[in-house]
Motif scaffolding. Structure first.
Motif, mmCIF file in Angstrom:
data_model
loop_
_atom_site.group_PDB
_atom_site.id
_atom_site.type_symbol
_atom_site.label_atom_id
_atom_site.label_comp_id
_atom_site.label_asym_id
_atom_site.label_seq_id
_atom_site.Cartn_x
_atom_site.Cartn_y
_atom_site.Cartn_z
ATOM 1 N N UNK A 1 0.845 -1.188 0.000
ATOM 2 C CA UNK A 1 0.000 0.000 0.000
ATOM 3 C C UNK A 1 0.883 1.241 0.000
ATOM 4 N N UNK A 2 0.583 2.167 -0.876
ATOM 5 C CA UNK A 2 1.275 3.445 -0.931
ATOM 6 C C UNK A 2 2.768 3.226 -1.182
ATOM 7 N N UNK A 3 3.642 3.618 -0.250
ATOM 8 C CA UNK A 3 5.073 3.425 -0.481
ATOM 9 C C UNK A 3 5.411 1.944 -0.540
ATOM 10 N N UNK A 4 4.631 1.093 0.131
ATOM 11 C CA UNK A 4 4.837 -0.343 0.030
ATOM 12 C C UNK A 4 4.572 -0.852 -1.372
ATOM 13 N N UNK A 5 3.625 -0.238 -2.081
ATOM 14 C CA UNK A 5 3.352 -0.607 -3.473
ATOM 15 C C UNK A 5 4.546 -0.270 -4.360
ATOM 16 N N UNK A 6 5.125 0.897 -4.131
ATOM 17 C CA UNK A 6 6.302 1.273 -4.901
ATOM 18 C C UNK A 6 7.469 0.347 -4.592
ATOM 19 N N UNK A 7 7.603 -0.026 -3.345
ATOM 20 C CA UNK A 7 8.666 -0.953 -2.965
ATOM 21 C C UNK A 7 8.506 -2.292 -3.683
ATOM 22 N N UNK A 8 7.272 -2.788 -3.798
ATOM 23 C CA UNK A 8 7.052 -4.056 -4.501
ATOM 24 C C UNK A 8 7.393 -3.930 -5.986
ATOM 25 N N UNK A 9 7.103 -2.793 -6.579
ATOM 26 C CA UNK A 9 7.468 -2.568 -7.980
ATOM 27 C C UNK A 9 8.974 -2.705 -8.159
ATOM 28 N N UNK A 10 9.723 -2.087 -7.264
ATOM 29 C CA UNK A 10 11.161 -2.072 -7.425
ATOM 30 C C UNK A 10 11.802 -3.391 -7.012
ATOM 31 N N UNK A 11 11.224 -4.080 -6.069
ATOM 32 C CA UNK A 11 11.722 -5.419 -5.741
ATOM 33 C C UNK A 11 11.595 -6.329 -6.952
ATOM 34 N N UNK A 12 10.451 -6.258 -7.619
ATOM 35 C CA UNK A 12 10.215 -7.095 -8.795
ATOM 36 C C UNK A 12 11.116 -6.702 -9.953
ATOM 37 N N UNK A 13 11.482 -5.423 -10.019
ATOM 38 C CA UNK A 13 12.284 -4.945 -11.138
ATOM 39 C C UNK A 13 13.783 -5.115 -10.920
ATOM 40 N N UNK A 14 14.251 -4.913 -9.694
ATOM 41 C CA UNK A 14 15.688 -4.816 -9.451
ATOM 42 C C UNK A 14 16.284 -5.943 -8.621
ATOM 43 N N UNK A 15 15.455 -6.774 -8.016
ATOM 44 C CA UNK A 15 15.966 -7.845 -7.166
ATOM 45 C C UNK A 15 15.564 -9.195 -7.755
ATOM 46 N N UNK A 16 16.353 -9.736 -8.671
ATOM 47 C CA UNK A 16 15.958 -10.950 -9.391
ATOM 48 C C UNK A 16 15.880 -12.182 -8.509
#
Length: 484
Positions: free
Chosen positions: A207-222
C-alpha cells in the motif's frame, strides 16, 4: 548518518504522515535477469547460496555449478543477508534442537499474529493448506506496524486461506538500504515456511510506499521473484510533492531540531527524542527504567556547566526498585493479557522512525534516492511479474496508478521482444475511498461483533470500514481469478 532513535511531537507526525512513497536504487541501474519461479521453493526446500535459492538436497558441487551458471550481471544486483541454514520443520512430531530453536524464535503477537525473525506472520485456518503466501509491505510511517495498521484487511485475507507475512520497515531516504533490510527479513522466515508448507507462490502486496517498494523489488531484485503483485494506492512523487512545504518549512525545522548549537548549553533535539523512545519502550514492556537509562536522562537534563558537579551514576536503590516492580508487575500482566502493551510497543516502533528522518534531512537529504524518473525507468525496463492488480481509490489525490499502468504495459512490450510467448496481465480497478482506506478499519473480531448486533451494512457504515471491506473483496476476487 547518526542512527538516533526517538519520538516526535504531533507536529512532526502530521508533517511526515504524508511522506507516503518509497524509492530505492541508484540513478545508474543494473538490471539483472530474474531467477526463480515466484514460489517459496520446490518440494518445500529453500536455501540461499551465492544469490541463488537451491534445494536443500542439492550437493555442494551442484550448488556451485548452479551459481556459476547464473547470469554474470546478477552479481551486480543488490544483495541481502543469507537466512539461517538449519533444516527446520516446526510441524514434525520429532523435535531436534534446530526445531526447538525455530519454535523459540516465534513470539506471540497481537490477536492471531506471530512474530518471527522480524516479520509478522498470520497463518490460514487450521488444517488449511495456504493458497499463496502474501508478502505485505505497508505505507510510510504506518508500515512499521503492519499487523496493527492493516490488521482488518490482512486477517480477512488469511481467513480465506492465504498465508500472510507482513514485514515492517523504517522509512528512510536511503531506500536501497530499506529494501535490502526488508528482503533480508523475509528470507529469514521464507525457508522455515517453505519447509512447513511446501512450494507456495509468493504474491507481493503493498500500500502506498509499500506498493512502490514491490514494484522495485520485482524490477531490481531478481532473487526475490513474485508470482504476482497487488499494488494499492501506488504513487511515485518527489519529496516536495509528497511533503507539503518541505523546502520552506519542514527541512529548516528538522535541521534546527537536529542541530547541537552550543554544546555548553544543550544537546541535539534528537537526543531528547531518543531518550523519550527508550522511556516509552520500557513502559510498553511494563518495566521500570534501567539505571543506565535513568543516568542518561539525568545527564541530559543537567546543564552542561553543572555537569562537573553532578553525580556520574544515577541508580534506584534495590529496595525501591523491588517495591516498584511489585506494584507494576500485576498491572503490566493485566495490560499484556488485554493486548494493550503489544500495541503500545508497536506505537513506539512507528514513532522511532521520526528522528531517523530528522537526522537524514539535517545531513542534507533533499529528495529520494533514486529520483521518480529513475524509478519509472526501472519499471519500464525490468518489471517481470506475470500478473498485477492496481487498486485505485476515487478520492485519492496522491495516487498514480494510471501512470504505472502505462509503464507496466511498456514493460510487457520490452519483455516480449526477448521472450515472445510471455504476457503480463495488468488490471486496474477503481474503488470508492481515499488514500487511507485500507487502514481505516477495526480489528476483525470487533467488526464481527458489530455486524452480529447491527447488521453487516450498518456496522460497516458506522464503524467506517466499508471501503476496507471492499478492498478485501476486490483482492480476493483477483487472487481467486489467478488460480495461484
Amino acid at each position: 548518518m547518526r542512527r538516533v532513535r526517538g519520538t516526535v511531537t504531533s507536529l512532526l507526525a502530521v508533517s511526515l504522515a504524508q511522506f507516503s512513497l518509497l524509492h530505492f536504487g541508484s540513478d545508474a541501474f543494473t538490471l539483472p535477469v530474474r531467477t526463480g519461479s515466484g514460489s517459496l521453493a520446490g518440494n518445500g526446500k529453500y536455501r540461499y547460496r551465492d544469490s541463488t535459492f537451491v534445494s536443500v538436497a542439492t550437493t555442494d558441487d551442484e550448488a556451485s555449478a548452479a551459481a556459476d551458471a547464473a547470469p554474470s550481471d546478477s552479481a551486480a544486483a543488490p544483495q541481502t543477508s543469507p537466512p539461517p541454514s538449519d533444516d527446520v520443520n516446526v510441524r514434525r512430531p520429532s523435535t531436534p534442537p534446530s526445531v526447538l530453536l525455530a519454535v523459540l524464535a516465534v513470539k506471540a503477537g497481537i490477536g492471531k499474529w506471530e512474530e518471527m525473525h522480524g516479520n509478522y506472520l498470520l497463518r490460514p485456518p487450521a488444517e488449511t493448506e495456504p493458497r499463496a503466501l502474501i508478502h505485505f509491505l505497508g505505507g510510510a510511517i504506518v508500515g512499521a506496524a503492519p499487523d496493527v495498521t492493516y490488521r482488518y484487511v490482512l486477517e480477512r485475507l488469511a481467513a480465506r486461506g492465504y498465508l500472510v507475512v507482513a514485514t515492517p520497515f523504517n522509512l528512510s531516504f536511503d531506500h536501497l538500504k530499506t529494501c535490502d533490510e526488508v528482503i533480508a527479513k523475509f528470507e529469514r522466515i521464507a525457508g522455515d515456511l517453505a519447509r512447513q508448507y511446501g512450494a507456495v507462490p509468493v504474491v507481493g502486496m503493498g500500500h502506498s510506499c509499500g506498493a512502490l517498494l514491490q514494484i522495485l523489488i520485482t524490477s531490481l531484485f531478481p532473487d526475490t521473484p513474485r508470482a504476482a503483485n497487488a499494488l494499492l494506492s501506488y504513487n511515485n512523487k518527489p519529496v516536495k510533492d509528497a511533503v507539503p512545504l518541505f523546502e520552506e518549512v519542514v527541512a529548516p525545522f528538522f535541521t534546527a531540531i537536529a542541530a547541537r548549537g552550543n554544546e555548553t548549553w544543550y544537546p541535539s533535539g534528537t537526543v531528547a527524542m531518543a531518550l523519550a523512545v527508550r522511556l516509552g519502550r520500557a513502559a510498553a514492556k511494563g518495566e521500570i527504567p534501567s539505571n543506565d537509562l535513568l543516568a542518561d536522562v539525568a545527564k541530559f537534563v543537567t546543564p552542561k556547566r553543572l555537569s562537573s558537579i553532578a553525580p556520574e551514576d544515577v541508580a534506584l536503590p534495590s529496595r525501591v526498585r523491588d517495591a516498584l516492580t511489585t506494584v507494576v508487575d500485576p498491572a503490566a500482566g493485566a495490560l499484556e493479557s488485554a493486548g494493550v502493551l503489544p500495541v503500545l510497543s508497536q506505537a513506539v516502533d512507528v514513532l522511532e522512525q521520526i528522528p531517523l528522518l530528522v537526522e537524514e534531512v539535517a545531513d542534507g537529504a533533499t529528495d529520494f534516492n533514486p529520483t521518480p524518473s529513475s524509478v519509472r525507468a526501472a519499471a519500464r525496463r525490468a518489471y517481470r511479474a506475470r500478473r498485477t492488480l492496481l487498486l485505485q481509490y476515487d478520492s485519492d489525490p496522491l495516487d498514480e496508478s494510471e501512470e504505472i499502468e502505462e509503464l507496466l504495459r511498456e514493460a510487457e512490450t520490452v519483455m516480449r521482444m526477448k521472450r515472445p510467448m510471455i504476457s503480463i496481465d495488468i488490471q486496474r480497478r477503481v474503488l470508492k475511498g481515499g488514500h487511507a482506506s485500507p487502514v481505516l478499519a477495526p480489528p476483525v473480531d470487533i467488526a464481527e461483533r458489530a455486524e452480529d448486533i447491527l447488521g453487516a451494512e450498518t456496522a460497516k457504515e458506522r464503524l467506517l470500514y466499508a471501503e476496507a471491506d471492499a478492498t478485501v473483496e476486490e483482492l480476493a476476487r483477483w487472487l481467486d481469478e489467478g488460480q495461484l
